[in-house]
Scaffold this motif. Structure first.
Motif: not given
Lengths: 811, 214
Positions: A176-204
């Motif tokens: 998080v820049l203000a304008p120097e880093p003042i903190a770290w923000v870390g969003p986490a995105f769960e890897v679920d079946d949807r993600v797997a499905k997306e990848l499956n659609e792309l890779t076969g």
């Protein structure tokens, strides 16, 4: 008679399905070859196919993995960008800088929702969690993934796949820049079946995310596989020791899956992997299609070729079979049918050659038959042919009961012609005879040359005795005209014997024999032709047996010598004696020399007889000489003996030596005719005999063909006037003249003269008057055995010359 | 600039007025041995000083989309203005605990004057230009200076006494121990040297000017 050929073995019916047949071998060979070749080819193709399939699937998987990884990193990049943008939101920054936990949490949640993040974590620059949207209790604790913060510090952002509370997340860390880093923000995105499905659609590919903490069990976080398959996959993973990254086949729920493990994150205690899978069946489907197509193609090809080779095999074996059959027919003697030539190929050529061979066989057989049945010299049928035709005619005549005539003839004195004019001339003569007689006969009459100068004629139609006689007459007429050969003209006559079927014989052998006998009769009686009469047969039989018995007679001592004295007219005493052979047959009794001597002369057996006579006579002379009776021994020599020439001279000398008899005691008598058979050699032989010291005498002088010039040169001592002249002196004055002049002639030539066949006083008186030296005949004595002769000789010593007559008869 | 000079001069005068006007010369080098500019140097002592003395306002301008100067050092209680010399608007802000403030989009004369009364470091940023950054070091002492390009900072009119000389650089890595200097009554010049491990400024991406003309 020609024999029928032995029956051929029964021809084997060759079914071409048997293993030994060419056709089967061809088919089996081609099929085996094809099976091997095609099988090999199919095997190689399928092998290559499966290899390619493997490689293709591997390639697909590899590609899938690349795409997967690329997609994953793109996802992350997108997330990072999104987070970066969101985190530079002024209000967000403001909120974060406010240090108000509530505000911070709310803004985290808010912005987290914008991002679609499952969890938002805020960490201080000291890597301590300031806020966590999911677990507020984490605040104040160190951030779980400090290495990510370090990475973010260096790169300005960082992202990774992490496990948090047993779940799989994509974690992005951004300052998080203000304008120097003042903190770290870390969003986490769960890897679920949807993600797997997306990848499956792309890779076969089937995508599964799994992780393992330390040595604990694998946990499956997301997958495109159905539930039961997940369990199966987990179970398989459990079974693996270590994590192979290479491709391998995994059995998931009964189906084979081509599997590739790709590591997403690996820390000492955490293993996060993505499992990319492709069902083998799907991947292999096109290859399986190829394999099966190829297999069916091979099968089709095989069946076609089997059919094709069957056809070709047949097309080869059938003509071969036909040729074999044809050859079989030939073996059984059927040369007539040619083999059909269907094609112009090698088999066709063979068939053509075969046909040529057939023709060759036919013509050769004809030639052989011709040679077998044709007489080479005259081109008439030969003995074999005649016999066959006679046999056939007899069989036919038996059935139809019509008469047949067999005529057999030979040429009289053919031997003379052969000897005097030579064999070429003789052959020509035979040929001419053949031609003439053939011309004299009808076409249906068979004429053959049996051999030598013997011919045979068969009258198949109108074979009556009368007709036969007519034919015989024709033959004789045909031969009346003299033969002219090489400028030489010669008269020939024939003697023909006729035999009739069925009267004189009912089989060919009997007929031939009968005709033969008839011929000899004709010859004997000089009648031209003669029909068979059983009486002749007997005589002839007797005659033939006599010959055999003659041999025996010599060996068994049935022959005896009788002696007839030659009376020296001047001295009035016996100075010489003639040895004459007599045969005392055990069954037949006394056989006249006239019965067997001529035959012995003809057959040449006379030499044996002469030898015996010579030996015996010389012996007897020797005996007499030793007892004081010095009488010259006269022995008759035949033309045959004379022919022996030196041989004869030698054995005479040997006989003399053996008996120790001086040569002067022996006199050899040869008839004038005998001398004239071979005058030249006779002359030299006589000279040799004279050189030995033996006296020689011309017997039966006046009845032969000699000439005065010849007699002049001849080395003889004595002439014996034939009895015909002597006994005819009284009847015919001319005979007396001949006798007289012969005596004169003999004396003038320096020869002594003996008169044969003196029977009367008158004859004796005349002979005396003419000056004949010696006389021989019944007037003096008949021929008598030695003992009788001795007695006789003793008796006449006491009588005057004129009264010395035969007192003793034959013993 | 003339105002600054004036301030400096008046400080100097003050210093002269006071008894014992010592001069502190500080040389700052970086870890590589090169002179380090923009280092804030200030001396803290126990001696009292008149904190109420009026201080002239300081300006931190925005020129060519940068904060000029990059580093400004002021005594706590000084007013700072932010004139915008650019043809475009800037949105100046700071979230620093020493003085959070913001001046929303403006150009030209600074609409507000910000009094910085808490000592500390205030980091300036522009909301719409992520690369713009500036520092105001608010010190609790009138005796401060900033090193120039030669890495030299001179602090004048220091009364006698013992001081802790602090140095601060915006990029410093790690804390810097103050130096202890004692000034006696006579006018003397003392030197202090600091070696500060400070990497050079890593400017963020600044798009070229003509791009703005779209």
């Amino acid at each position: 008679m020609a024999e029928t050929p032995p029956p051929p073995p029964p021809a084997r019916r060759r079914s071409w399905v048997t293993l030994s047949s060419l056709g089967t071998r061809l088919v089996v060979f081609f099929v085996a070859l094809l099976v091997i070749v095609q099988g090999l080819g199919a095997f190689l193709v399928m092998q290559a196919n499966s290899q390619i399939a493997r490689q293709t699937i591997d390639g697909e998987l590899e590609q899938g993995e690349r795409v997967f990884r690329k997609q994953l990193s793109q996802n992350q990049a997108r997330l990072e960008q999104g987070v970066a943008i969101l985190s530079s939101d002024f209000a967000f920054r403001q909120a974060i800088a406010s240090n108000d936990t509530g505000t911070i949490l709310s803004v985290l949640r808010n912005h987290g929702a914008r991002l679609g993040a499952s969890v938002m974590t805020l960490a201080s620059l000291a890597n301590v969690v300031r806020a966590d949207t999911l677990d507020e209790g984490r605040a104040g604790k160190p951030f779980a993934f400090p290495e990510l913060l370090k990475l973010a510090e260096a790169d300005g952002k960082a992202s990774s796949v992490v496990i948090r509370d047993g779940k799989l997340y994509q974690l992005v860390v951004v300052p998080v820049l203000a304008p120097e880093p003042i903190a770290w923000v870390g969003p986490a995105f769960e890897v679920d079946d949807r993600v797997a499905k997306e990848l499956n659609e792309l890779t076969g590919l089937e995508v599964t995310f799994a992780s393992r903490l330390g040595d604990s069990a694998w946990k499956l976080h997301a997958s495109t596989l159905a539930a039961p398959l997940r369990a199966s996959l987990l179970a398989t993973l459990e079974g693996d020791s270590g994590i192979p990254a290479r491709v391998h086949d995994v059995d998931v729920g009964g189906d084979e899956y081509e599997t590739r493990l790709t590591r997403l994150e690996s820390r000492p205690d955490t293993n996060i992997v993505a499992i990319l899978q492709k069902p083998l069946a799907v991947g292999l489907a096109p290859f399986r299609r190829i394999s099966s197509s190829f297999f069916w193609l091979t099968l089709a090809g095989l069946s076609f070729l089997v059919g094709g080779s069957l056809v070709i095999a047949r097309s080869i074996t059938r003509p071969v079979h036909r040729l074999a059959e044809a050859a079989n027919r030939v073996q059984q003697g059927d040369y007539t049918k040619h083999v059909a030539v269907e094609h112009k190929d090698e088999i066709g050529q063979l068939a053509v050659s075969f046909n040529h061979m057939l023709d060759g066989i036919v013509s050769r057989e004809r030639e052989i038959l011709r040679l077998a049945y044709e007489d080479g010299l005259t081109a008439l049928p030969n003995r074999s042919m005649f016999n066959e035709q006679l046999g056939q005619a007899v069989r036919t005549a038996r059935r139809s009961a019509h008469p047949l005539s067999v005529l057999v003839f030979d040429m009289d004195r053919f031997k003379t012609i052969n000897d005097t004019l030579g064999h070429p001339v003789g052959d020509q003569a035979l040929r001419e005879v053949g031609v003439r007689v053939r011309a004299a006969l009808r076409d249906s009459d068979v004429i053959a040359r049996l051999g030598g100068d013997e011919f045979a004629v068969l009258l198949t139609t109108s074979g009556t005795e009368h007709a036969a006689k007519v034919v015989a007459g024709k033959i004789l007429k045909a031969l009346e005209e003299p033969l002219v050969i090489d400028g030489q003209s010669m008269d020939i006559t024939a003697s023909i014997g006729i035999a009739q079927f069925p009267e004189h014989g009912d089989d060919p052998n009997a007929l031939m024999r009968a005709a033969d006998v008839a011929m000899y009769e004709a010859k004997r009686t000089k009648s031209g032709f003669s029909v068979y009469d059983p009486a002749h047969d007997e005589r002839r039989q007797e005659f033939l047996t006599l010959l055999g018995e003659l041999r025996r007679a010599v060996e068994a001592g049935e022959l005896v010598l009788h002696y007839q004295p030659k009376m020296n007219l001047a001295e009035g005493r016996v100075t010489a004696v003639e040895a004459l052979v007599r045969w005392r047959h055990p069954q037949r009794g006394f056989i006249d020399p006239g019965q067997f001597i001529p035959f012995a002369e003809q057959t040449g057996y006379i030499s044996a007889i002469t030898r015996w006579v010579l030996g015996k006579a010389i012996e007897q002379c020797g005996v007499w000489e030793r007892t004081g009776l010095r009488i010259r021994m006269s022995v008759n020599i035949s033309a045959r003996d004379l022919q022996l020439g030196d041989a004869m001279v030698q054995y005479v000398a040997a006989a003399l030596q053996a008996a120790e008899l001086p040569a002067g005691m022996l006199c050899l008598e040869i008839t004038e005719s005998a001398l004239m058979e071979d005058p030249g050699s006779a002359q030299s032989t006589l000279r040799k005999l004279r050189d030995l010291g033996i006296t020689t005498s011309i017997d039966d002088y006046g009845t032969g063909y000699s000439s005065l010039a010849y007699i002049k040169q001849l080395a003889v001592n004595e002439l014996k006037i034939d009895r015909a002249f002597v006994s005819g002196m009284e009847a015919d004055k001319r005979n007396a003249a001949i006798v007289r002049s012969t005596i004169e002639l003999g004396h003038n030539l320096g020869l002594t003269v003996v008169a044969e066949g003196v029977e009367t006083d008158h004859e004796l008186a005349e002979l005396r008057r003419f000056g004949c030296d010696s006389a021989q005949g019944f007037y003096f004595a008949r021929p008598m055995p030695a003992a009788a002769f001795e007695r006789w000789l003793g008796g006449i010593r006491d009588k005057p010359v004129g009264e010395r007559s035969a007192t003793l008869g034959e013993a | 600039m003339s105002r600054r000079a004036a301030v400096a001069f008046s400080l100097l005068v003050l210093a002269v007025c006071h008894a014992g006007a010592a001069t502190l010369q500080v040389q700052v080098k970086d870890a590589a041995g090169k002179p380090l500019a923009d280092t804030v140097v200030y001396a803290i002592s126990g001696a009292p000083f008149d904190a109420r003395k009026p201080r002239a306002p300081v300006a931190v301008e925005q020129v060519d989309r940068e904060f000029v100067p990059y580093v400004t050092v002021i005594q706590a209680g000084t007013t700072v203005t932010f004139p915008n010399r650019d043809p475009i608007l800037h949105h100046v802000y700071s979230f620093s605990p020493a003085k959070p403030f913001e001046i929303k989009l403006y150009t030209g004369k600074s609409p507000v004057e910000v009094v910085f009364d808490k000592p500390g470091v205030v980091t300036l940023g522009c909301n719409i230009h992520d690369w713009m950054i500036g520092y105001i070091a608010v010190v609790p002492t009138p005796w401060f200076a900033k090193t120039d390009a030669a890495g030299t900072a001179i602090v004048r009119d220091l009364p006698a006494g013992a001081y802790d000389i602090h140095a601060w650089h915006p990029h410093q890595r790690g804390a810097i121990d103050p130096a202890r200097v004692t000034f006696d009554a006579a006018s003397s010049t003392h030197t202090a040297a600091f070696t500060i491990d400070a990497p050079p400024r890593k400017p963020k991406y600044k798009p070229p000017l003509d791009r703005l003309k779209y």
